[in-house]
Structures are given as structure tokens and as C-alpha cells.
Motif scaffolding. Structure first.
Motif, PDB file in Angstrom:
ATOM      1  N   LEU A  65       0.822  -1.202   0.000  1.00  0.00           N
ATOM      2  CA  LEU A  65       0.000   0.000   0.000  1.00  0.00           C
ATOM      3  C   LEU A  65       0.863   1.263   0.000  1.00  0.00           C
ATOM      4  CD1 LEU A  65      -3.027   0.832   0.130  1.00  0.00           C
ATOM      5  CD2 LEU A  65      -2.758   0.991   2.601  1.00  0.00           C
ATOM      6  N   MET A  66       2.104   1.127   0.427  1.00  0.00           N
ATOM      7  CA  MET A  66       2.999   2.277   0.541  1.00  0.00           C
ATOM      8  C   MET A  66       3.926   2.421  -0.663  1.00  0.00           C
ATOM      9  SD  MET A  66       1.892   3.126   3.537  1.00  0.00           S
ATOM     10  CE  MET A  66       2.950   4.157   4.545  1.00  0.00           C
ATOM     11  N   ASP A  67       3.737   1.606  -1.689  1.00  0.00           N
ATOM     12  CA  ASP A  67       4.685   1.566  -2.803  1.00  0.00           C
ATOM     13  C   ASP A  67       4.842   2.918  -3.500  1.00  0.00           C
ATOM     14  OD1 ASP A  67       5.261  -1.089  -2.379  1.00  0.00           O
ATOM     15  OD2 ASP A  67       4.110  -1.845  -4.080  1.00  0.00           O
ATOM     16  N   ASP A  72       8.358   7.606  -4.594  1.00  0.00           N
ATOM     17  CA  ASP A  72       8.555   9.048  -4.641  1.00  0.00           C
ATOM     18  C   ASP A  72       9.750   9.463  -3.783  1.00  0.00           C
ATOM     19  OD1 ASP A  72       7.640  11.655  -5.572  1.00  0.00           O
ATOM     20  OD2 ASP A  72       7.033  12.015  -3.506  1.00  0.00           O
ATOM     21  N   LEU A  73       9.888   8.857  -2.619  1.00  0.00           N
ATOM     22  CA  LEU A  73      11.044   9.156  -1.774  1.00  0.00           C
ATOM     23  C   LEU A  73      12.333   8.655  -2.424  1.00  0.00           C
ATOM     24  CD1 LEU A  73       9.542   8.340   1.726  1.00  0.00           C
ATOM     25  CD2 LEU A  73      10.309  10.592   0.950  1.00  0.00           C
ATOM     26  N   ARG A  74      12.293   7.486  -3.020  1.00  0.00           N
ATOM     27  CA  ARG A  74      13.484   6.960  -3.712  1.00  0.00           C
ATOM     28  C   ARG A  74      13.955   7.931  -4.794  1.00  0.00           C
ATOM     29  NH1 ARG A  74      12.757   1.275  -6.675  1.00  0.00           N
ATOM     30  NH2 ARG A  74      11.249   2.512  -7.848  1.00  0.00           N
ATOM     31  N   ALA A  75      13.002   8.484  -5.549  1.00  0.00           N
ATOM     32  CA  ALA A  75      13.352   9.443  -6.594  1.00  0.00           C
ATOM     33  C   ALA A  75      13.937  10.733  -6.032  1.00  0.00           C
ATOM     34  CB  ALA A  75      12.118   9.749  -7.441  1.00  0.00           C
ATOM     35  N   SER A  76      13.689  10.994  -4.746  1.00  0.00           N
ATOM     36  CA  SER A  76      14.207  12.197  -4.086  1.00  0.00           C
ATOM     37  C   SER A  76      15.494  11.923  -3.314  1.00  0.00           C
ATOM     38  CB  SER A  76      13.148  12.757  -3.135  1.00  0.00           C
ATOM     39  OG  SER A  76      11.987  13.128  -3.846  1.00  0.00           O
ATOM     40  N   ILE A 253      -1.254   9.114   1.562  1.00  0.00           N
ATOM     41  CA  ILE A 253      -0.203   8.270   0.963  1.00  0.00           C
ATOM     42  C   ILE A 253      -0.286   8.245  -0.561  1.00  0.00           C
ATOM     43  CG2 ILE A 253       0.235   6.831   2.989  1.00  0.00           C
ATOM     44  CD1 ILE A 253      -1.626   4.716   1.748  1.00  0.00           C
ATOM     45  N   ALA A 254      -0.842   9.291  -1.146  1.00  0.00           N
ATOM     46  CA  ALA A 254      -0.871   9.440  -2.606  1.00  0.00           C
ATOM     47  C   ALA A 254       0.118  10.537  -2.980  1.00  0.00           C
ATOM     48  CB  ALA A 254      -2.275   9.777  -3.083  1.00  0.00           C
ATOM     49  N   PRO A 255       1.118  10.273  -3.814  1.00  0.00           N
ATOM     50  CA  PRO A 255       2.229  11.209  -3.990  1.00  0.00           C
ATOM     51  C   PRO A 255       1.874  12.528  -4.655  1.00  0.00           C
ATOM     52  CG  PRO A 255       2.474   9.309  -5.449  1.00  0.00           C
ATOM     53  CD  PRO A 255       1.357   8.989  -4.509  1.00  0.00           C
ATOM     54  N   GLU A 256       0.703  12.637  -5.306  1.00  0.00           N
ATOM     55  CA  GLU A 256       0.349  13.883  -5.993  1.00  0.00           C
ATOM     56  C   GLU A 256      -0.390  14.875  -5.110  1.00  0.00           C
ATOM     57  OE1 GLU A 256      -3.256  11.169  -6.571  1.00  0.00           O
ATOM     58  OE2 GLU A 256      -1.075  10.970  -6.366  1.00  0.00           O
ATOM     59  N   THR A 257      -0.618  14.556  -3.846  1.00  0.00           N
ATOM     60  CA  THR A 257      -1.504  15.364  -3.011  1.00  0.00           C
ATOM     61  C   THR A 257      -0.751  16.399  -2.178  1.00  0.00           C
ATOM     62  OG1 THR A 257      -1.372  13.849  -1.128  1.00  0.00           O
ATOM     63  CG2 THR A 257      -3.082  13.397  -2.792  1.00  0.00           C
ATOM     64  N   ALA A 258      -1.518  17.395  -1.712  1.00  0.00           N
ATOM     65  CA  ALA A 258      -0.960  18.400  -0.806  1.00  0.00           C
ATOM     66  C   ALA A 258      -0.526  17.772   0.506  1.00  0.00           C
ATOM     67  CB  ALA A 258      -1.993  19.494  -0.559  1.00  0.00           C
ATOM     68  N   ALA A 259      -1.251  16.753   0.961  1.00  0.00           N
ATOM     69  CA  ALA A 259      -0.905  16.099   2.231  1.00  0.00           C
ATOM     70  C   ALA A 259       0.455  15.431   2.135  1.00  0.00           C
ATOM     71  CB  ALA A 259      -1.981  15.084   2.601  1.00  0.00           C
ATOM     72  N   GLN A 262       3.317  17.932   1.995  1.00  0.00           N
ATOM     73  CA  GLN A 262       3.691  18.441   3.321  1.00  0.00           C
ATOM     74  C   GLN A 262       4.506  17.407   4.079  1.00  0.00           C
ATOM     75  OE1 GLN A 262       3.827  21.101   4.806  1.00  0.00           O
ATOM     76  NE2 GLN A 262       3.592  20.877   7.007  1.00  0.00           N
ATOM     77  N   ALA A 263       4.062  16.155   4.067  1.00  0.00           N
ATOM     78  CA  ALA A 263       4.799  15.107   4.769  1.00  0.00           C
ATOM     79  C   ALA A 263       6.201  14.949   4.195  1.00  0.00           C
ATOM     80  CB  ALA A 263       4.028  13.789   4.685  1.00  0.00           C
ATOM     81  N   LYS A 264       6.311  14.977   2.883  1.00  0.00           N
ATOM     82  CA  LYS A 264       7.616  14.823   2.237  1.00  0.00           C
ATOM     83  C   LYS A 264       8.536  15.989   2.581  1.00  0.00           C
ATOM     84  CE  LYS A 264       9.619  14.229  -2.381  1.00  0.00           C
ATOM     85  NZ  LYS A 264       9.296  14.165  -3.831  1.00  0.00           N
TER      86      LYS A 264
END
Length: 273
Positions: A65-67, A72-76, A253-259, A262-264
């Protein structure tokens, strides 16, 4: 005013799925595994220790579920140690098995740090929903009572925790029939043992914590976050609550969102990326 259209679970899991770079087993059960996401470069890489939610129940969710946020973090430039564990519906899950699984998976990061070029001085625990509770609990392990069967020597040090729609206070959750997991699952998870499983009992953690929650989350009531923040601050911990407007539970946990943005930002700031 028309309410915002919130993401659903199919909106997330039906999209193309990215893949981890390696998988590590820390036990014999199919769910005693960790997926490792490695950024480009020689390392040593800063690490997010990631814990999925799903009401502590394997049939609801697993680590995949976290893939999308792991990718997204790996790409960063951040490595991700994405742990799985036996939920309350699996043989050996519940108390103490679920907690022992998460502990063992976390400590396996240390054992594999050289193999994957991971920087153990820069570890942030990130958990979603029930995983938010478990991420905070991992940071609390040094505070476990001496007689607890969950206590282990030299737990992996965690520099910071980011909880995404988490349920840190198990006693408050058990008394909240409107929580999306229900109240019976807390009994299955803890067997009534709150002294070493519910994070407020272990305060202060001595670790900075950020809670990211959605204003429109229908699964995890906002008061479960605000109530915990009050308790943690009263004990002297550095805790911040970030309420994201027009945000439900899936957006966290959706990489395109504002939430997630902020977490990232919080994660990368701590890891100095």
C-alpha cells in the motif's frame, strides 16, 4: 459549497505500481518481510523506516500500500525500509507478535545497513493510519517497561517520526466507536496490555514528532490526533500537528496530493535532502 471529492482506495491501488529494489526476510511467515527502495548513487543513503496501516489487520492491507510514496522518496534520494508484519488476523499476530514483528523488522535495518549503504544516523519513521501508531511506538521502544515482553536491548535509534493519519492513543481509539478500525481490533491487538502498546503511556518519547492529518478524514477522527498532541506536549515532547484541508485518509499516501507534499517536506527537511 460542494464538498471536496476525496480519493478512494481504488483510486490509489489501480494505478501502475512501482517496484522495490530488494526484499529482505526477517522470519519465516510470508508477511515477515521488508521491501528496500534504494536511490541512485553510492550512498550512504538517509532512510525512511516505513510502516503501513490497515487497522493492524493483514487482510486489509500490507506493505505494498505504501509503494507509491516509497517510490517518490526513492526518486528524491531517500532509501525506504518498508516493513510488513503479521496483523491481528494472522497466526502469531496481536500481542505480542505484531509488536515483535515490527521491532525485528526495524532492527533488521541495522543488520543490513552496510549491504544497502544506509545511513543509520539519519532514520525517520513514517507510518500511515495503524502504521502511524506503530511508527511512534518504534520510537518509544527505549521507554518500554523493564518487565514488558516487548522490550529488546538496543532498539534501532529513530531521529524523527512522521505519523500520517495515525492512531497513537490506543485507549482513546478503543473508546471511539467512530474510528474507522472499530473498537474490537484494539482488544485483538493488545489483549488489554496498554502499558507497553499505547504511545501516551510511554511519553515522553524524546524524539520530535509531526502528525499530518486530513480535515475530511472520515476514517480517523481528528480528535485522536489533537488529543495525543496535547498529551505529548504536556510531557515535554516536540510535537506539531499539520491539518491539511480538503484531505481524507487515502490522500495521505498518494504522492500527488498536498498532504503528501507536506509530509515529504518534513521528511526531507529532517534528512537534509
Amino acid at each position: 459549497m460542494t464538498p471536496p471529492k476525496l480519493l478512494t482506495w481504488p483510486d490509489l491501488v489501480s494505478r501502475p505500481r512501482p517496484h522495490a529494489d530488494a526484499t529482505v526476510s526477517y522470519g519465516t511467515d510470508p508477511h515477515q518481510k521488508v521491501d528496500v527502495w534504494l536511490p541512485a548513487g553510492a550512498g550512504r543513503h538517509p532512510v525512511v523506516l516505513m510502516v503501513h496501516g490497515g487497522c493492524w489487520t493483514t487482510s486489509i492491507a500490507d506493505r505494498t500500500l505504501m509503494d507509491w510514496i516509497a517510490a517518490d522518496l526513492r526518486a528524491s534520494g531517500v532509501a525506504v525500509w518498508n516493513v510488513d508484519y503479521r496483523g491481528v488476523d494472522r497466526p502469531g499476530g496481536g500481542y505480542p507478535g505484531t509488536f515483535r514483528d515490527v521491532s525485528t523488522a526495524a532492527d533488521a535495518l541495522r543488520a543490513n545497513a552496510a549491504r544497502f549503504r544506509l545511513d543509520l544516523t539519519r532514520v525517520v519513521a513514517v507510518g500511515h493510519s495503524a502504521g502511524g501508531h506503530l511508527a511512534l511506538w518504534l520510537a518509544a521502544r527505549p521507554k518500554l517497561p523493564a518487565a514488558s515482553p516487548l522490550r529488546t536491548p538496543h532498539p534501532l535509534p529513530i531521529a524523527h517520526v512522521v505519523s500520517l493519519g495515525g492512531l497513537p492513543d490506543l485507549e482513546a481509539t478503543a473508546a471511539a466507536p467512530d474510528n474507522g478500525c472499530g473498537t474490537e481490533v484494539i482488544q485483538q491487538l493488545t489483549g488489554g496490555h496498554f502499558a507497553d502498546t499505547s504511545v501516551p503511556r510511554l511519553l515522553p518519547l524524546g524524539v520530535p514528532q509531526d502528525l499530518v492529518n486530513g480535515t475530511d478524514d472520515k476514517i480517523i477522527p481528528a480528535r485522536l490526533a489533537t488529543g495525543y498532541v496535547v498529551q505529548a506536549k504536556a510531557k515535554g515532547d516536540r510535537v506539531a500537528l499539520h491539518m491539511i484541508p480538503a484531505t481524507g485518509h487515502v490522500e495521505l499516501i498518494a504522492p500527488e496530493t498536498a498532504a503528501w507534499a507536506q509530509a515529504k517536506r518534513l521528511i526531507l527537511e529532517v534528512l537534509k535532502k
